[in-house]
Motif scaffolding. Structure first.
Motif, mmCIF file in Angstrom:
data_model
loop_
_atom_site.group_PDB
_atom_site.id
_atom_site.type_symbol
_atom_site.label_atom_id
_atom_site.label_comp_id
_atom_site.label_asym_id
_atom_site.label_seq_id
_atom_site.Cartn_x
_atom_site.Cartn_y
_atom_site.Cartn_z
ATOM 1 N N LEU A 123 -5.548 3.085 11.333
ATOM 2 C CA LEU A 123 -6.208 2.261 10.347
ATOM 3 C C LEU A 123 -7.477 2.093 10.848
ATOM 4 C CD1 LEU A 123 -3.670 -0.557 9.286
ATOM 5 C CD2 LEU A 123 -4.706 1.280 7.908
ATOM 6 N N PRO A 157 -21.366 -2.206 -7.612
ATOM 7 C CA PRO A 157 -20.104 -2.999 -7.621
ATOM 8 C C PRO A 157 -19.201 -2.406 -6.404
ATOM 9 C CG PRO A 157 -20.464 -2.926 -9.760
ATOM 10 C CD PRO A 157 -21.653 -1.946 -8.906
ATOM 11 N N LEU A 158 -19.070 -1.118 -6.332
ATOM 12 C CA LEU A 158 -18.337 -0.424 -5.356
ATOM 13 C C LEU A 158 -18.729 -0.448 -4.093
ATOM 14 C CD1 LEU A 158 -15.851 1.349 -5.241
ATOM 15 C CD2 LEU A 158 -17.275 3.356 -5.493
ATOM 16 N N TYR A 161 -18.052 -3.887 -2.890
ATOM 17 C CA TYR A 161 -16.560 -4.254 -2.618
ATOM 18 C C TYR A 161 -16.109 -3.428 -1.583
ATOM 19 C CZ TYR A 161 -11.755 -3.069 -3.237
ATOM 20 O OH TYR A 161 -10.253 -2.869 -3.011
ATOM 21 N N LEU A 165 -14.511 -5.002 1.979
ATOM 22 C CA LEU A 165 -13.337 -4.426 2.139
ATOM 23 C C LEU A 165 -13.142 -3.703 3.596
ATOM 24 C CD1 LEU A 165 -10.319 -4.299 1.377
ATOM 25 C CD2 LEU A 165 -10.862 -1.826 0.505
ATOM 26 N N THR A 168 -13.640 -6.474 6.441
ATOM 27 C CA THR A 168 -12.273 -7.413 6.507
ATOM 28 C C THR A 168 -11.276 -6.291 7.187
ATOM 29 O OG1 THR A 168 -12.946 -8.316 4.412
ATOM 30 C CG2 THR A 168 -10.482 -8.583 5.311
ATOM 31 N N ALA A 172 -8.989 -7.057 10.775
ATOM 32 C CA ALA A 172 -7.779 -6.897 10.886
ATOM 33 C C ALA A 172 -7.170 -5.901 12.033
ATOM 34 C CB ALA A 172 -6.968 -6.369 9.393
ATOM 35 N N ALA A 213 -14.262 -15.130 7.820
ATOM 36 C CA ALA A 213 -14.126 -15.876 6.686
ATOM 37 C C ALA A 213 -15.424 -16.553 6.441
ATOM 38 C CB ALA A 213 -13.329 -17.092 6.965
ATOM 39 N N LEU A 216 -17.664 -13.839 4.749
ATOM 40 C CA LEU A 216 -17.387 -13.476 3.325
ATOM 41 C C LEU A 216 -17.741 -14.758 2.407
ATOM 42 C CD1 LEU A 216 -13.576 -11.886 4.177
ATOM 43 C CD2 LEU A 216 -15.669 -10.696 3.307
ATOM 44 N N TYR B 161 -11.606 -18.568 -3.598
ATOM 45 C CA TYR B 161 -11.896 -17.889 -2.217
ATOM 46 C C TYR B 161 -10.947 -18.031 -1.189
ATOM 47 C CZ TYR B 161 -14.139 -18.036 2.498
ATOM 48 O OH TYR B 161 -14.171 -17.719 3.828
ATOM 49 N N LEU B 165 -8.691 -15.307 0.573
ATOM 50 C CA LEU B 165 -8.787 -15.030 1.931
ATOM 51 C C LEU B 165 -7.197 -15.353 2.543
ATOM 52 C CD1 LEU B 165 -10.545 -14.823 4.455
ATOM 53 C CD2 LEU B 165 -10.589 -17.368 4.554
ATOM 54 N N THR B 168 -5.354 -11.945 2.130
ATOM 55 C CA THR B 168 -5.778 -10.701 2.821
ATOM 56 C C THR B 168 -5.415 -11.172 4.509
ATOM 57 O OG1 THR B 168 -7.704 -10.774 1.527
ATOM 58 C CG2 THR B 168 -8.085 -9.668 3.798
ATOM 59 N N ALA B 172 -3.129 -8.915 7.039
ATOM 60 C CA ALA B 172 -3.547 -8.609 8.271
ATOM 61 C C ALA B 172 -2.678 -9.116 9.626
ATOM 62 C CB ALA B 172 -4.929 -9.357 8.961
ATOM 63 N N LEU B 175 0.254 -6.848 9.453
ATOM 64 C CA LEU B 175 0.051 -5.573 10.324
ATOM 65 C C LEU B 175 0.150 -5.938 11.846
ATOM 66 C CD1 LEU B 175 -3.252 -4.211 8.251
ATOM 67 C CD2 LEU B 175 -0.844 -3.641 8.119
ATOM 68 N N TRP B 217 -9.608 -5.417 -5.563
ATOM 69 C CA TRP B 217 -10.617 -5.016 -6.706
ATOM 70 C C TRP B 217 -10.031 -5.595 -8.012
ATOM 71 C CZ3 TRP B 217 -14.472 -1.899 -7.049
ATOM 72 C CH2 TRP B 217 -14.711 -1.221 -8.280
ATOM 73 N N ARG B 221 -13.020 -8.311 -10.232
ATOM 74 C CA ARG B 221 -13.927 -7.486 -11.396
ATOM 75 C C ARG B 221 -14.045 -8.244 -12.478
ATOM 76 N NH1 ARG B 221 -16.205 -4.410 -8.711
ATOM 77 N NH2 ARG B 221 -15.055 -5.782 -7.104
#
Lengths: 275, 275
Positions: A123, A157-158, A161, A165, A168, A172, A213, A216, B161, B165, B168, B172, B175, B217, B221
């Protein structure tokens, strides 16, 4: 331009800054006090650059890069300048990440430990590759003047995002790295005996999550976004020949004294769209 | 009501569903084929409930709970019904998480392994406690009719939020758990020798990240959000005495045949605000 909820923003930003700073102190404390310090010798001290560079660069600097548009005292600076700062911080974070990976590969190779067997490595390498792609696409789309405005808007937007991601995911992956390292490195007392080193590095992991956190939270509050350059844009679209006078007046209105020189290119903004 | 970008939504949703399903298959394959299966005996087979319940409940069901409002074929159902489904899925996910933790504590206690020493355990327990708090606050604020509408609106950004969070963070933490378990459980061949079990479980970790990325995702949106009940609301605020006729007409327009019975309480929506 006043920011809505400035007080709460200041609290969140100060907390993120303080926690990020403590993370850097803790990772340095870890490698300098509990481990064999820092060196570039193929041994354990070279490996130690890995957590140090990841925490300072790939996490702290990347976090700052993400929220750099949110800082209200930069709103009088040109969007273009802020884009360069955003890109530069991300580039430095990427370089730190690459050097930190080289340190691990060197250490593994010298100690005959296989590379790329763990989920952490799978990862982590994926995150670095995608981060590089995000950087190249970001520069190509938002910093090269030739890119059509419609592309910039469609890709935004991509871009946002993917950026959040990746940030984050990097945290992780760091938590997995902490887990691996504490299990492998602690022996008599072991990780399960909770020696001081384990407590310190667990605390580092918790603070990394808090830092993430907060970043974000700051990044996703709509009311804390940099305002579209409404004042200048409105003035520009109102008149034709009087542009220069109006722009100068709006510019000094925005610059508000102190930062006028540093942000002088705010004047140029009125002649084209910012994204 | 048609959804903008329905084709892309369908692709993302199908991918999330398929990947989530494969994750469940992989975690079952892991414990049933490579480990000692499932049992409630205080031994390794009891521990195995931990990854199985986390993946099926705390990750897959929580992910579905997050995007349940996005499914366009539910838009004709009442918001209240969807809130109950959202809460019920989260409640089941929470129960799975609690049972999965009991399995680990039982296993640790029987084998004289200390509890709560690892970063995985610190962050995992914190996530379960905060998830419980989120559930209690969510029910109190959005399902108890007495809560003022202004509170519901004010709390919504924090609810969204925190939900994303926590989701996510749970991935994590999973993992980190995978990393721990593969290091502890694999011996001759070890994790670093990349035996088939290591590859399978690493792949599970990668797919968990992909599942999380797709859910995030879909959830973020803006154009895929459940529309505010505009039609009904507009009709309601237009007239006074003719409400019933108008509501019935709007209702049948929304219900569109097949699901009319199941979603009959759509009619009730016009008399109060939904959040």
């Amino acid at each position: 331009m006043a920011m809505e909820g400035l007080w709460l923003f200041s609290v969140a930003l100060s907390a993120a800054g303080a926690i990020g700073f403590i993370c850097i102190i803790l990772v340095l404390r870890w490698v300098l006090y509990f481990r064999k310090g820092l060196a570039w010798d193929g041994g354990a001290a070279e490996f130690n650059w890995h957590p140090v560079l990841i925490v300072t660069g790939f996490i702290f600097l990347q976090g700052i890069a993400i929220i750099v548009y949110r800082l209200p005292w930069t709103w009088q600076c040109s969007k273009k300048m802020m884009k360069f700062i955003h890109a530069a911080l991300n580039l430095v974070a990427f370089i730190f990440a690459v050097i930190s990976m080289v340190a691990v590969f060197d250490f593994h190779n010298a100690a005959n430990i296989p590379n790329m067997y763990s989920l952490h490595s799978w990862l982590g390498l994926t995150a670095v590759i995608l981060y590089c792609l995000q950087l190249v696409l970001g520069v190509g789309i938002y910093l090269i003047p030739a890119t059509p405005v419609s592309w910039r808007a469609a890709f935004m937007p991509l871009h946002v995002y993917s950026g959040l991601l990746l940030f984050t995911s990097v945290i992780a992956v760091a938590l997995m790295g902490i887990t691996e390292k504490l299990i492998f490195a602690l022996d008599n007392p072991k990780y399960k005996d909770s020696p001081p080193e384990a407590i310190l590095v667990n605390a580092l992991g918790v603070l990394l999550v808090l830092f993430g956190a907060l970043i974000l939270w700051i990044a996703t509050r709509a009311s804390w976004k940099r305002p579209k350059d409404q004042i200048l844009h409105t003035l520009h679209s109102n008149g034709g020949g009087e542009d220069n006078i109006k722009v100068d007046s709006a510019s000094s209105q925005l610059s508000d004294g102190a930062d006028a020189e540093a942000c002088a290119d705010v004047r140029k903004r009125t002649t084209k769209f910012d994204d």
